[in-house]
Design an enzyme around this catalytic site. Structure first.
Site, PDB file in Angstrom:
ATOM      1  N   GLY A  91       7.555 -18.503  -3.947  1.00 15.01           N
ATOM      2  CA  GLY A  91       6.902 -17.274  -4.320  1.00 15.01           C
ATOM      3  C   GLY A  91       7.623 -16.573  -5.500  1.00 15.01           C
ATOM      4  CB  SER A 142       6.983 -21.573  -7.971  1.00 18.40           C
ATOM      5  OG  SER A 142       7.759 -20.395  -7.294  1.00 18.40           O
ATOM      6  CD  GLU A 144       7.500 -24.721   1.143  1.00 21.65           C
ATOM      7  OE1 GLU A 144       6.469 -24.816   0.583  1.00 21.65           O
ATOM      8  OE2 GLU A 144       7.678 -24.381   2.164  1.00 21.65           O
ATOM      9  CG  HIS A 147       6.924 -21.601   5.644  1.00 19.74           C
ATOM     10  ND1 HIS A 147       7.350 -20.438   4.997  1.00 19.74           N
ATOM     11  CD2 HIS A 147       6.051 -22.031   4.451  1.00 19.74           C
ATOM     12  CE1 HIS A 147       7.099 -20.329   3.825  1.00 19.74           C
ATOM     13  NE2 HIS A 147       6.118 -21.441   3.452  1.00 19.74           N
ATOM     14  N   GLY A 169       1.546 -21.968  -1.704  1.00 23.21           N
ATOM     15  CA  GLY A 169       1.219 -20.679  -1.336  1.00 23.21           C
ATOM     16  C   GLY A 169       0.277 -19.609  -2.048  1.00 23.21           C
TER      17      GLY A 169
HETATM   18  P1  PGA Z   1       4.320 -20.418  -3.051  1.00 17.57           P
HETATM   19  O1  PGA Z   1       4.526 -20.551  -1.417  1.00 17.57           O
HETATM   20  O2  PGA Z   1       3.610 -21.428  -3.748  1.00 17.57           O
HETATM   21  O3  PGA Z   1       3.503 -19.185  -3.296  1.00 17.57           O
HETATM   22  O4  PGA Z   1       5.811 -20.373  -3.843  1.00 17.57           O
HETATM   23  C1  PGA Z   1       4.892 -22.026  -1.003  1.00 17.57           C
HETATM   24  C2  PGA Z   1       4.997 -21.878   0.364  1.00 17.57           C
HETATM   25  O5  PGA Z   1       5.781 -20.922   0.939  1.00 17.57           O
HETATM   26  O6  PGA Z   1       4.666 -22.745   1.111  1.00 17.57           O
END
Ligand code: PGA
Length: 245
Positions: A175, A210, A169, A94, A231
């Site tokens: 985030g 997101s 990602e 990650h 997330g």
């Molecule tokens: P997020 O995180 O949905 O808050 O953007 C995704 C992740 O870190 O796997």
């Protein structure tokens, strides 16, 4: 479709317990109807959640594992231990671990190997930084991140029969509420599919960054996306449910 809820360090042990007990029935129903649901709490809650969802189709995943098999590695958790709790998935590589714990591509490949040794499905995360995206280097970055993983699978007996989830990602999407347009994502997922064509194992592709109740329907239309790594929006069960539905 896979829905991987990455709680990160956002829920405490008690909050995780409350989430799991309050929504146990609904999660079970959702998993039966439409989805592969995987809850990834922090390590101390894994065994508990495995017990709570034992008789259900809801699966439990870890957020990380050690690249070592066993030994004096203070603070680390082995794939074997995860397996013994009943955990069947594990996130590796990650971007937050790459950033804050300096996890590199070789370590990620070792972790994948450790996990497959205990029949835990790895969820391998890859993604480019904002400046790499701007410079048009996304494919180059993903190729580098994936190379040691593919190489170690090629050397691993039996890897042909294993399943690997790959989460693309973009780091700048995590985030932040920012997201690449669907055209770019469509191109990237088609490229990933092609890139992994000759890699051993069965690969399924996830998008992360997101994902929320508003954009999920649009994202689901993109070809080659087999699910999502979620997330922030997974911390609220109601949001997770909207994404799944
Ligand atoms: P997020 O995180 O949905 O808050 O953007 C995704 C992740 O870190 O796997």
């Amino acid at each position: 479709m896979y829905y991987i809820a990455n709680f990160k360090m956002n829920l405490t042990y008690q909050e995780t317990l409350a989430y799991a007990t309050e929504h146990n029935d609904e999660l079970e129903e959702l998993a039966q109807d439409v989805a592969n649901i995987v809850l990834c709490p922090s390590h101390e809650s894994i065994a508990l959640l495995c017990k709570l969802f034992d008789t259900t189709p809801v699966a439990i995943g870890a957020q990380d594992t050690s690249n070592h098999t066993k030994g004096s590695y203070t603070g680390q958790v082995s794939a074997q231990s995860l397996h013994q709790t009943g955990c069947t998935y594990c996130i590796v590589g990650h971007s937050e671990r790459r950033m804050f714990n300096h996890e590199d591509n070789d370590e990620v490949a070792q972790k994948v190997e450790r996990l497959l040794g205990f029949d835990i499905t790895p969820i391998v995360c890859v993604g480019e930084l904002s400046e790499e995206f701007e410079a048009g280097k996304t494919r180059q970055v993903l190729t580098m991140q994936l190379a040691p993983v593919i190489a170690s699978l090629k050397a691993l007996p039996g890897s042909q029969d294993k399943r690997i989830l790959l989460a693309y990602e973009p780091v700048w999407s995590i985030g932040t509420g920012k997201m690449a347009n669907t055209e770019h994502l469509g191109t990237m997922f088609a490229w990933l599919k092609e890139h992994l064509r000759d890699a051993p194992g069965t690969w399924q592709l996830l998008y992360g960054g997101s994902v929320n109740a508003e954009n999920a329907a649009e994202l689901k239309k993109i070809e080659h996306i087999d699910g999502f790594l979620i997330g922030k929006s997974s911390i609220s069960f109601q949001n997770l449910k909207k994404i799944i539905k």
